[in-house]
Design a protein around this motif. Structure first.
Motif, PDB file in Angstrom:
ATOM      1  N   VAL A   1     -29.241  11.926 -23.892  1.00 23.31           N
ATOM      2  CA  VAL A   1     -30.140  13.046 -23.593  1.00 23.31           C
ATOM      3  C   VAL A   1     -31.444  12.855 -24.363  1.00 23.31           C
ATOM      4  CG1 VAL A   1     -30.451  15.544 -23.890  1.00 23.31           C
ATOM      5  CG2 VAL A   1     -28.276  14.637 -23.028  1.00 23.31           C
TER       6      VAL A   1
ATOM      7  N   HIS B   1     -27.932  18.281 -31.565  1.00 23.53           N
ATOM      8  CA  HIS B   1     -28.905  17.343 -30.993  1.00 23.53           C
ATOM      9  C   HIS B   1     -28.486  15.890 -31.198  1.00 23.53           C
ATOM     10  CE1 HIS B   1     -32.162  20.702 -31.418  1.00 23.53           C
ATOM     11  NE2 HIS B   1     -31.379  20.884 -30.369  1.00 23.53           N
TER      12      HIS B   1
ATOM     13  N   LEU C   1     -26.067  15.187 -28.483  1.00 31.10           N
ATOM     14  CA  LEU C   1     -26.762  15.047 -27.200  1.00 31.10           C
ATOM     15  C   LEU C   1     -27.489  13.706 -27.122  1.00 31.10           C
ATOM     16  CD1 LEU C   1     -28.210  18.669 -26.811  1.00 31.10           C
ATOM     17  CD2 LEU C   1     -26.271  17.667 -25.580  1.00 31.10           C
TER      18      LEU C   1
ATOM     19  N   GLU D   1     -19.799  19.195 -24.396  1.00 32.74           N
ATOM     20  CA  GLU D   1     -19.787  19.724 -23.037  1.00 32.74           C
ATOM     21  C   GLU D   1     -18.438  20.351 -22.705  1.00 32.74           C
ATOM     22  OE1 GLU D   1     -19.108  15.225 -22.456  1.00 32.74           O
ATOM     23  OE2 GLU D   1     -19.600  16.642 -24.040  1.00 32.74           O
TER      24      GLU D   1
END
Length: 742
Positions: free
Chosen positions: A376, A368, A371, A266
């Motif tokens: 997430v 991924h 995340l 992020e």
């Protein structure tokens, strides 16, 4: 030449079940039977050429005097619908086409529906288009000048029958078996977020989204009485190049389309320091807070299929191992002939950082995995069709797209066990026929809150696109605003579009044009577990214009329109009702609140101004005895009222002979007599939600219970409407047990 019992070429004409569809079939067009895929109702259209090229246009015959509906890409990313009657009406980039053929001399002869599905064959992709001579054409291209061919035998699949919805369903299932590159929607795992109300950050913040903004948004929605259980953190959370905005770089709603990704974590807007002033994952903190403090069940984040709009920055620190190289998009002639796109204008100048297809799984997996470590649950993968423009040097558009889609799905499978993926800006057959796992697809172009021309189009596009897309994935609507002049209109369409299957136009709307013809209402149907629903919308006044090559208002004040609805508008109402159904139903109109009992085949009128709607719930009537009939309706104040009823059973409790009355009896006496009799049956319902619950009963009920406790109810003898109140349940997804004795 007979190819199948139903499809043949006779004397240069393409004939389907005895009806001529195309005339003047050229000699280089080849028909191959579809029996190899287990169905005799289909055939493949192929073509040969004298020379090898990377792009061919094959005329396949003249189309005249037959109504059709097609879905075509009006811009690179999205499809919309177009209706017509001849070849020149078929737009460039048509990916789905349904043709109607009737026997003019015999009105009782069945209507035949023929679907045309242009396909992928090897490294090539086919689409349909028309020309000024009313010829239907196949445009075949590889997207790489070095990838050439002079033939294709399986370029378009045709399938025909008397039920259009079954024809489409059977055709896609036949192709699933033939192509073996994709799976039908029914074989895919649907992610759990589909059951929950959600919030996407895009329209609230665009790319200016921050950790604090997400927190404030969730708090505001909860305080407003609409706490979301699903959250999408859209574009704006990633690390991208911080470079000055250039004069030739297009910016829209904050997105700088040529910007490239510089890291998988992020950005500074989401960073956070811990108690020791050391930086920790701010994204994880945002996700944890959403789930722990706001009871959010699923959090998804946005990323583009190429990483970001402009891809991944070549040799960015920590990302060197992705072997990213600058590539410059080349759009197909069909897309260029429709609507130009500002994203592509930017990227054509600045280029896109393309991760090497052999390294793209590593990219997705590392992104991924990070995340997932932050809590997430899935990703909204956007800007997907950009990959088709970058096939040069990679074996062409089909090969590159398939490499990316397969890598994406492998990473989703590894990192998000709930199959957490929403596909967006992805309406090309390169991707659609390559997805074996992705189960949710955005069904239309965006909700544009400040564009008055977009609202009617948004509703109609989803309805018609879904005829095609719904066979591959669950169609998903874009977000909308609850405080907006068209809020009710959008909400109603989404409510009936999210039921057990997916929303589709009624048969009588398939070939009408509810956006442009000035006379047709859009009717869309769906089913709940015990009922059918028909949404009716006045969508007239705006559409995509092939002259100006954009969406525009063509009638600033479209008129009030009148139509009608009936139970058979719900194509599968008989299956919902069961084998013993006699065709009678009650229909509940959501906006007017009216309840009417309809004999078999009867219809009710509906009159709407532009941007008005009505939702009709058709509830099959159950004959319990000679004098008692019943139908559950649902939560009367909800858009999808009948979606609340999950189970409906009748248990007979009495064999006593029922009383009959000759002549008219006052309602007071009827009520008195009804209340003094023994119960004939106990009706058992499983119902979810809270609020005013309604059902139809031809006689005054003796008693109503909710979870075995007697409850007060009202009965309107004029309409047969029984109403009672369901309290707010203490558990989520709770099912009330409602029993009504009659």
């Amino acid at each position: 030449m007979t190819v199948t019992p139903g499809i043949s070429i006779n004397d240069g004409n393409l004939v389907v079940h005895g009806k001529t569809i195309l005339t003047g079939i050229p000699d280089n067009i080849v028909l191959t039977p579809g029996s190899g895929v287990g169905l005799v109702a289909g055939a493949f259209i192929g073509a040969t050429a004298s020379d090898c090229k990377s792009l061919h246009v094959f005329p396949i015959g003249v189309l005249e005097g037959l109504r059709f509906m097609c879905c075509f890409r009006f811009k690179l990313w999205w499809m919309t619908q177009r209706m017509g009657t001849c070849g020149k009406d078929v737009p460039l980039e048509t990916q789905f086409m349904l043709v109607e053929s009737k026997e003019e001399d015999d009105p009782n002869a069945p209507t035949i529906y023929t679907v045309f599905l242009p396909l992928l064959e090897g490294q090539f992709r086919a689409v349909l288009q028309g020309n000024d001579k009313n010829e239907l054409e196949i445009c075949l291209e590889s997207g790489d000048n070095t990838v050439e061919t002079n033939r294709g035998l399986y370029l378009v699949y045709m399938h025909a029958g008397t039920n259009p919805f079954e024809v489409i369903n059977q055709a896609v299932k036949a192709l699933e078996k033939h192509m073996q590159t994709f799976l039908h929607r029914e074989k895919k795992k649907l992610p759990s977020f589909l059951d929950w109300f959600g919030w996407c950050t895009w329209d609230a913040f665009y790319t200016d989204v921050t950790a604090e903004g997400v927190k404030e948004g969730l708090k505001s929605l909860s305080e407003g009485g609409t706490p979301p259980r699903f959250l999408i953190i859209d574009d704006g959370w990633q690390q991208i190049e911080s470079k000055p905005k250039e004069s030739d770089c297009v910016v829209q709603e904050g997105a700088q389309f040529a910007s490239r990704l510089t890291g998988i974590k992020e950005n500074a807007k989401f960073k956070k320091n811990d108690q020791n002033n050391e930086q920790i994952s701010g994204l994880k903190h945002v996700v944890d807070e959403a789930k722990q403090h706001h009871n959010v069940k699923n959090v998804y984040v946005w990323h583009a299929l190429a990483g970001y709009w402009g891809g991944v920055k070549p040799a960015a620190a920590g990302m060197e191992h992705y072997d990213t190289a600058l590539a410059y998009p080349v759009q197909s002639p069909g897309v260029m002939g429709n609507q130009p796109d500002i994203v592509m204008d930017s990227l054509a100048v600045h280029g896109l950082g393309l991760v090497h297809p052999k390294k793209v799984f590593n990219f997705y997996n590392e992104l991924h995995a990070y995340l997932a470590s932050c809590g997430v649950d899935g990703v909204k993968v956007d800007v997907q069709n950009i990959i088709e423009t970058l096939g040069a040097g990679h074996g062409g558009r089909v090969s590159l797209t398939r490499s990316y889609v397969q890598a994406l799905e492998a990473s989703i499978s590894r990192n998000f066990p709930d199959n957490g993926c929403i596909a967006c800006m992805c309406h090309n057959t390169d991707g659609i026929y390559s997805t074996k796992q992705t189960a949710v697809v955005r069904a239309s172009d965006d909700f544009y809150p400040r564009d008055p021309a977009s609202h009617t189009i948004h509703i109609s596009s989803v309805a018609y696109n879904t005829l095609f897309l719904g066979e591959f994935m669950q169609p998903d609507w874009d977000m909308f605003h609850s405080l907006h002049p068209a809020a009710d209109y959008h909400a109603a369409a989404r409510a009936v579009g999210g039921c057990a299957i997916y929303v589709r136009p009624t048969v009588d709307c398939l070939f009408a044009d509810p956006a442009r013809d000035g006379i047709s209402l859009l009717k869309i149907w769906n089913v709940n577990k015990c009922s059918g629903v028909v949404g009716v919308f006045n969508c007239q006044g705006a559409g995509w214009c092939k002259v100006t090559k954009k969406t525009r208002i063509h009638d600033a004040s479209p008129g009030t329109l009148t139509g009608s609805v009936c139970a058979n508008d719900v194509d599968s109402i008989a299956q919902v009702a069961g084998a013993d159904w006699n065709g009678e139903s009650v229909v509940y109109a959501h906006r007017s609140g009216e309840l009417v009992r309809l004999p078999k085949g009867a219809s009710v009128p509906v009159t709407l101004k532009v941007l008005e709607y009505e939702l009709f719930h058709f509830c099959p009537v159950k004959e319990i005895s000679n004098t008692i009939s019943f139908a559950p309706i649902g939560l009367l104040d909800m858009f999808n009222s009948s979606g609340a009823v999950e189970k409906f059973e009748v248990q007979m409790t009495s064999n006593e002979k029922l009383q009959f009355f000759d002549g008219e009896v006052s309602s007071e006496l009827t009520t008195s007599l009804s209340n003094n009799r023994n119960p004939t049956a106990a009706i058992s319902l499983k119902v979810r939600g809270c609020g005013r619950f309604g059902a139809y009963s031809s006689q005054h009920p003796l008693k109503c219970c909710v979870d075995n406790a007697d409850t007060h109810f009202n009965y309107d003898s004029a309409t047969g409407l029984v109403t009672l109140t369901l309290p707010v349940p203490s558990e989520e997804m709770y099912r009330w047990h409602v029993e009504i004795q009659v």
